[in-house]
Design a protein around this motif. Structure first.
Motif, short mmCIF file in Angstrom:
data_model
loop_
_atom_site.label_atom_id
_atom_site.label_comp_id
_atom_site.label_asym_id
_atom_site.label_seq_id
_atom_site.Cartn_x
_atom_site.Cartn_y
_atom_site.Cartn_z
N VAL A 14 0.61 17.13 -1.06
CA VAL A 14 0.83 16.13 -2.09
C VAL A 14 1.36 16.81 -3.35
CG1 VAL A 14 -0.97 14.61 -1.20
CG2 VAL A 14 -1.53 16.29 -2.96
N PRO A 15 2.19 16.13 -4.12
CA PRO A 15 2.67 16.70 -5.38
C PRO A 15 1.57 16.72 -6.43
CG PRO A 15 3.44 14.44 -5.15
CD PRO A 15 2.78 14.80 -3.85
N SER A 16 1.71 17.60 -7.38
CA SER A 16 0.72 17.72 -8.45
C SER A 16 0.56 16.42 -9.24
CB SER A 16 1.10 18.85 -9.40
OG SER A 16 2.42 18.65 -9.90
N SER A 17 1.63 15.62 -9.27
CA SER A 17 1.57 14.36 -10.03
C SER A 17 0.55 13.39 -9.44
CB SER A 17 2.95 13.70 -10.07
OG SER A 17 3.45 13.48 -8.76
N TRP A 18 0.33 13.44 -8.11
CA TRP A 18 -0.67 12.57 -7.49
C TRP A 18 -2.07 12.96 -7.96
CZ3 TRP A 18 0.34 11.07 -1.70
CH2 TRP A 18 1.61 10.51 -1.59
N ILE A 19 -2.33 14.26 -7.96
CA ILE A 19 -3.64 14.75 -8.39
C ILE A 19 -3.87 14.40 -9.87
CG2 ILE A 19 -5.07 16.80 -8.73
CD1 ILE A 19 -3.51 18.08 -6.41
N ALA A 20 -2.84 14.59 -10.68
CA ALA A 20 -2.94 14.28 -12.11
C ALA A 20 -3.18 12.80 -12.34
CB ALA A 20 -1.67 14.74 -12.83
N ALA A 21 -2.49 11.95 -11.56
CA ALA A 21 -2.64 10.50 -11.72
C ALA A 21 -4.04 10.06 -11.33
CB ALA A 21 -1.60 9.77 -10.87
N ILE A 22 -4.56 10.59 -10.23
CA ILE A 22 -5.92 10.23 -9.79
C ILE A 22 -6.94 10.65 -10.85
CG2 ILE A 22 -7.74 10.72 -8.11
CD1 ILE A 22 -5.49 10.97 -6.00
N PHE A 23 -6.77 11.85 -11.39
CA PHE A 23 -7.67 12.31 -12.45
C PHE A 23 -7.59 11.40 -13.67
CE2 PHE A 23 -8.49 14.81 -16.30
CZ PHE A 23 -9.75 15.30 -16.02
N GLY A 24 -6.38 11.03 -14.05
CA GLY A 24 -6.20 10.14 -15.20
C GLY A 24 -6.85 8.79 -14.99
N PHE A 25 -6.70 8.22 -13.79
CA PHE A 25 -7.30 6.92 -13.51
C PHE A 25 -8.82 6.98 -13.53
CE2 PHE A 25 -3.29 5.93 -10.83
CZ PHE A 25 -2.59 5.61 -11.99
N ILE A 26 -9.38 8.04 -12.96
CA ILE A 26 -10.84 8.20 -12.97
C ILE A 26 -11.35 8.36 -14.40
CG2 ILE A 26 -12.75 9.71 -12.30
CD1 ILE A 26 -11.21 10.32 -9.72
N LEU A 27 -10.64 9.15 -15.20
CA LEU A 27 -11.03 9.35 -16.59
C LEU A 27 -10.98 8.03 -17.36
CD1 LEU A 27 -11.78 11.39 -18.82
CD2 LEU A 27 -9.33 11.63 -19.29
N ALA A 28 -9.95 7.23 -17.10
CA ALA A 28 -9.83 5.93 -17.78
C ALA A 28 -11.01 5.03 -17.42
CB ALA A 28 -8.52 5.26 -17.38
N TRP A 29 -11.35 4.99 -16.14
CA TRP A 29 -12.46 4.13 -15.70
C TRP A 29 -13.78 4.59 -16.33
CZ3 TRP A 29 -16.74 5.45 -12.55
CH2 TRP A 29 -17.54 4.36 -12.16
N LEU A 30 -14.02 5.89 -16.34
CA LEU A 30 -15.26 6.41 -16.91
C LEU A 30 -15.35 6.13 -18.41
CD1 LEU A 30 -15.61 9.87 -15.11
CD2 LEU A 30 -17.09 7.88 -14.83
N ALA A 31 -14.25 6.37 -19.12
CA ALA A 31 -14.26 6.18 -20.57
C ALA A 31 -14.50 4.72 -20.94
CB ALA A 31 -12.92 6.65 -21.16
#
Length: 216
Positions: A14-31
């Motif tokens: 998978v490209p790094s952008s997928w990992i970054a996007a998943i991290f961003g979405f999880i961070l948004a949900w938690l915040a």
């Protein structure tokens, strides 16, 4: 930050952008959940999934011939910037015209989600990909500071959503000027469009009657 590295996850590259996007979405949900509770966090999650689904399926519009010849292409391709921005717009329309009662401060929660998702994505892209040291360090520090300030002041009613959105766009514009994609990449376009739409959502919800402790 451009994609320069790929990673093997469960035998799938998978490209790094997928990992970054998943991290961003999880961070948004938690915040959002920590600041505004599960109801607002659920709205943010629904908006994220709507955006992703539209983005993936929009390849039918942007590259119909390829999909017609190979329907499985939907799994591997997407609609690019057009599809992603269309997904953001449709997600915003769902929020605007949904008949479900809206929790208080929903627009502030959405704005926090946008900033957190973008900050998480940008920081991970800087960490996972190659780039100049100045660009990487500037991206990480500034987006981390923006996200922290947004989280700390998320519930401050003295700061209108339109001010938060404007400051976020301005800050992202400064950072984008240092990045290879500049102002032409999907991340900056997503910041501009989503910020405009959340201001419209905030304005719309101030026009309707507040009943039963929520906005209808």
């Amino acid at each position: 930050m451009p994609v320069t590295d790929y990673f093997l996850l469960w035998k799938v590259t998978v490209p790094s952008s997928w990992i970054a996007a998943i991290f961003g979405f999880i961070l948004a949900w938690l915040a959002v959940k920590m600041k505004f509770g599960k109801p607002v966090a659920d709205i943010v999650v629904d908006a994220i999934f709507t955006t992703i689904i539209v983005w993936k399926l929009s390849v039918i519009v942007t590259d119909f011939e390829t999909v017609r010849r190979a329907p499985m292409a939907i799994l591997y391709f997407n609609g690019g910037m057009f599809g992603f921005l269309a997904g953001i717009l449709i997600a915003a329309l769902f929020i605007l015209f949904s008949r479900k009662p809206k929790p208080p401060k929903v627009s502030q929660g959405i704005m926090l989600g946008i900033i957190s998702a973008q900050a998480g994505y940008q920081v991970m892209m800087a960490l996972l990909n190659d780039g100049t040291l100045v660009t990487k360090v500037t991206t990480i520090i500034l987006f981390a500071v923006i996200a922290a300030l947004a989280f700390i002041h998320a519930e401050d009613e003295s700061v209108p959503v339109i001010y938060t959105a404007g400051l976020f766009v301005a800050a992202h514009a400064f950072i984008a000027a240092l990045q290879p994609a500049g102002f032409t990449g999907i991340p900056f376009a997503a910041t501009v469009v989503s910020s405009i739409l959340v201001v419209i959502i905030a304005w719309r919800f101030t026009q309707v009657k507040v009943t039963d402790g929520g906005i209808r």
